[in-house]
Scaffold this motif. Sequence first.
Motif, PDB file in Angstrom:
ATOM      1  N   HIS A 151       0.778  -1.252  -0.095  1.00  0.00           N
ATOM      2  CA  HIS A 151       0.070   0.006  -0.118  1.00  0.00           C
ATOM      3  C   HIS A 151       0.842   1.216   0.016  1.00  0.00           C
ATOM      4  CE1 HIS A 151      -4.409  -0.799   1.314  1.00  0.00           C
ATOM      5  NE2 HIS A 151      -4.154  -0.962   0.094  1.00  0.00           N
ATOM      6  N   PRO A 153       4.504   1.977  -0.474  1.00  0.00           N
ATOM      7  CA  PRO A 153       6.057   1.700  -0.998  1.00  0.00           C
ATOM      8  C   PRO A 153       6.874   2.649  -0.458  1.00  0.00           C
ATOM      9  CG  PRO A 153       4.851   2.304  -2.984  1.00  0.00           C
ATOM     10  CD  PRO A 153       3.792   2.072  -1.848  1.00  0.00           C
ATOM     11  N   ASN A 154       6.448   3.880  -0.440  1.00  0.00           N
ATOM     12  CA  ASN A 154       7.360   5.045  -0.231  1.00  0.00           C
ATOM     13  C   ASN A 154       7.566   5.511   1.307  1.00  0.00           C
ATOM     14  OD1 ASN A 154       7.746   5.088  -2.893  1.00  0.00           O
ATOM     15  ND2 ASN A 154       6.272   6.733  -3.055  1.00  0.00           N
TER      16      ASN A 154
HETATM   17  C1  LIG Z   1       6.335   6.502  -4.457  1.00  0.00           C
HETATM   18  O1  LIG Z   1       7.079   7.318  -5.157  1.00  0.00           O
HETATM   19  C2  LIG Z   1       7.454   7.372  -6.534  1.00  0.00           C
HETATM   20  C3  LIG Z   1       8.891   7.929  -6.954  1.00  0.00           C
HETATM   21  O2  LIG Z   1       8.787   9.197  -6.231  1.00  0.00           O
HETATM   22  C4  LIG Z   1       6.203   7.861  -7.292  1.00  0.00           C
HETATM   23  O3  LIG Z   1       6.486   7.642  -8.723  1.00  0.00           O
HETATM   24  C5  LIG Z   1       4.921   6.872  -6.780  1.00  0.00           C
HETATM   25  O4  LIG Z   1       3.943   7.527  -7.361  1.00  0.00           O
HETATM   26  C6  LIG Z   1       4.969   6.903  -5.190  1.00  0.00           C
HETATM   27  N1  LIG Z   1       3.854   5.971  -4.806  1.00  0.00           N
HETATM   28  C7  LIG Z   1       3.085   6.243  -3.967  1.00  0.00           C
HETATM   29  C8  LIG Z   1       2.141   4.893  -3.971  1.00  0.00           C
HETATM   30  O5  LIG Z   1       2.924   7.274  -3.199  1.00  0.00           O
END
Ligand SMILES: *[C@@H]1O[C@H](CO)[C@@H](O)[C@H](O)[C@H]1NC(C)=O
Length: 415
Positions: A151, A153-154
């Motif tokens: 859910h 990843p960041n």
């Molecule tokens: C996580 O970070 C990447 C690169 O910054 C971005 O493209 C992506 O949308 C982000 N994913 C989420 C689920 O926030």
Amino acid sequence: MKAMVRNEKLFVFALMLIFGLFSADLPFSSAQTIFNVLDYGAKADGKSDDSNAFSAAWKAACSAATQNPTVVVPSSKDFLVYPLTFQGPCKSSNISFQVIGTINAPSSPSVWKGRDARRWLIFHGVTGLLITGNGTFNGHGSEWWDLSCTHRPNMTGCATVVPMALSIISCKQSTISDIHSIDSAKFHVVVNQSSDILVQNMHVTAPENSPNTDGINVQFSQNVLVNNSVIATGDDCVSIGELSSNITVSYITCGPGHGVSIGSLGRFGNSVKVEDIHVKKVNFKGTTNGVRIKTWQIGLGYARKISFEHITLESVQNPIYIDQNYCDINGTRGNCEAKTTGVHISEVTYDDIVGTSSSKEAINLNCSQSFACTGIKLSNIKIESDKSGQQVVSECANTHGTNSGVVQPKSCLQP
Ligand SMILES: *[C@@H]1O[C@H](CO)[C@@H](O)[C@H](O)[C@H]1NC(C)=O
Ligand SMILES: *[C@@H]1O[C@H](CO)[C@@H](O)[C@H](O)[C@H]1NC(C)=O
Ligand SMILES: *[C@@H]1O[C@H](CO)[C@@H](O)[C@H](O)[C@H]1NC(C)=O
Ligand SMILES: *[C@@H]1O[C@H](CO)[C@@H](O)[C@H](O)[C@H]1NC(C)=O
Ligand SMILES: *[C@@H]1O[C@H](CO)[C@@H](O)[C@H](O)[C@H]1NC(C)=O
Ligand SMILES: *[C@@H]1O[C@H](CO)[C@@H](O)[C@H](O)[C@H]1NC(C)=O
Ligand SMILES: *[C@@H]1O[C@H](CO)[C@@H](O)[C@H](O)[C@H]1NC(C)=O
Ligand SMILES: *[C@@H]1O[C@H](CO)[C@@H](O)[C@H](O)[C@H]1NC(C)=O
């Protein structure tokens, strides 16, 4: 002295004889068969830790020499149980675990610190196990879902290791039936390294957006029947993993969720052997996939002798789907370069599959350049768009086989 000893021996011998002859019919046999967790100190108030009581009741039942000793988790009660293993083998050739009340997992992920967070409840190395009753295993997964790397990843510190609710590991000739499993943090029921297993009349539910909450996962197992169950979760209703053979999935209502999936296979570049897999009488309702086979590009080995029959679809996104090009780039799904490796998919039959698709690609057989799919059969397929006036199509890449009967949308198989 000697005479007395002999008499005593005779007396004991006579007792043994009488007991041996009549014990089976005695109304008040001393042999205990019911092991109620309340008798082993469970508080059942939903707050106290009942793990020790469950563990003690299991140990007593498992070491009992009676016919079919039964652990009972009684009705109208709320039990709280921490991660626990119910270990076999047991003395009796059969043992039952009857759940009528509700068994709750701790809801806070912090409880798992210092414990193995991969699993909540494990039945390990048991033969002749019957888990039944109409009670509930409640995984209380919502705090885990919020932490999940799937859910978020960041998010630093997101959770990659998340507990599966109920694991049947290294068991034989066992059945799990009638159980309700809800809101597991990850997979609800796992059958692993086991053989001759029946999973039947199950009710499995979790929210549509809960990550990785597969209903029933079978892997490294043989002779498994998953039958007559209702599954609605945030991931695959049933998933079948590597080194599995003679697995049947039938009479399932699936959705919401990701459908019935063979795979993903070969994720770590390992060799897989999956064969004799039969999926029939499944109704898919609003799922992201219907019947799917997915294999990693880097995988090796085979998936073969697979059938999907008598399937109905209501607004399914990818009704018939093979993705042999599964790969990810740094954790996200990407279009990867073609590889020379692959899991060989062959002898796959699709027969009597009817209903509606919510996307244009009703049939998508996406096989690899290096290992084409062979021996694919399509027959009696009738899939329409769920939107009036719209067309659906079939897409094939490197897919060989034959058609018979009606195939709609028109087949794209190569001879
Ligand atoms: C996580 O970070 C990447 C690169 O910054 C971005 O493209 C992506 O949308 C982000 N994913 C989420 C689920 O926030
Ligand atoms: C043990 O359980 C199996 C499967 O549920 C059943 O077929 C068998 O008859 C049982 N055996 C005994 C001795 O109860
Ligand atoms: C659950 O099973 C128990 C014991 O077999 C039975 O008394 C009860 O009526 C059942 N409850 C439901 C909701 O089916
Ligand atoms: C199944 O067992 C294998 C072998 O021990 C292990 O690698 C895998 O993680 C297990 N999977 C599940 C879902 O329990
Ligand atoms: C396949 O598994 C089923 C149980 O689901 C069993 O009854 C059957 O005997 C197995 N077939 C073979 C060939 O082992
Ligand atoms: C599987 O479920 C169906 C539908 O309820 C039932 O007719 C069939 O007997 C079950 N099969 C087995 C082996 O229990
Ligand atoms: C994957 O991540 C590594 C290390 O962060 C980076 O060097 C590489 O460029 C990334 N690859 C792609 C295809 O984004
Ligand atoms: C097939 O898989 C490749 C590789 O992942 C992808 O680029 C392509 O879009 C897929 N084709 C279809 C029709 O889904």
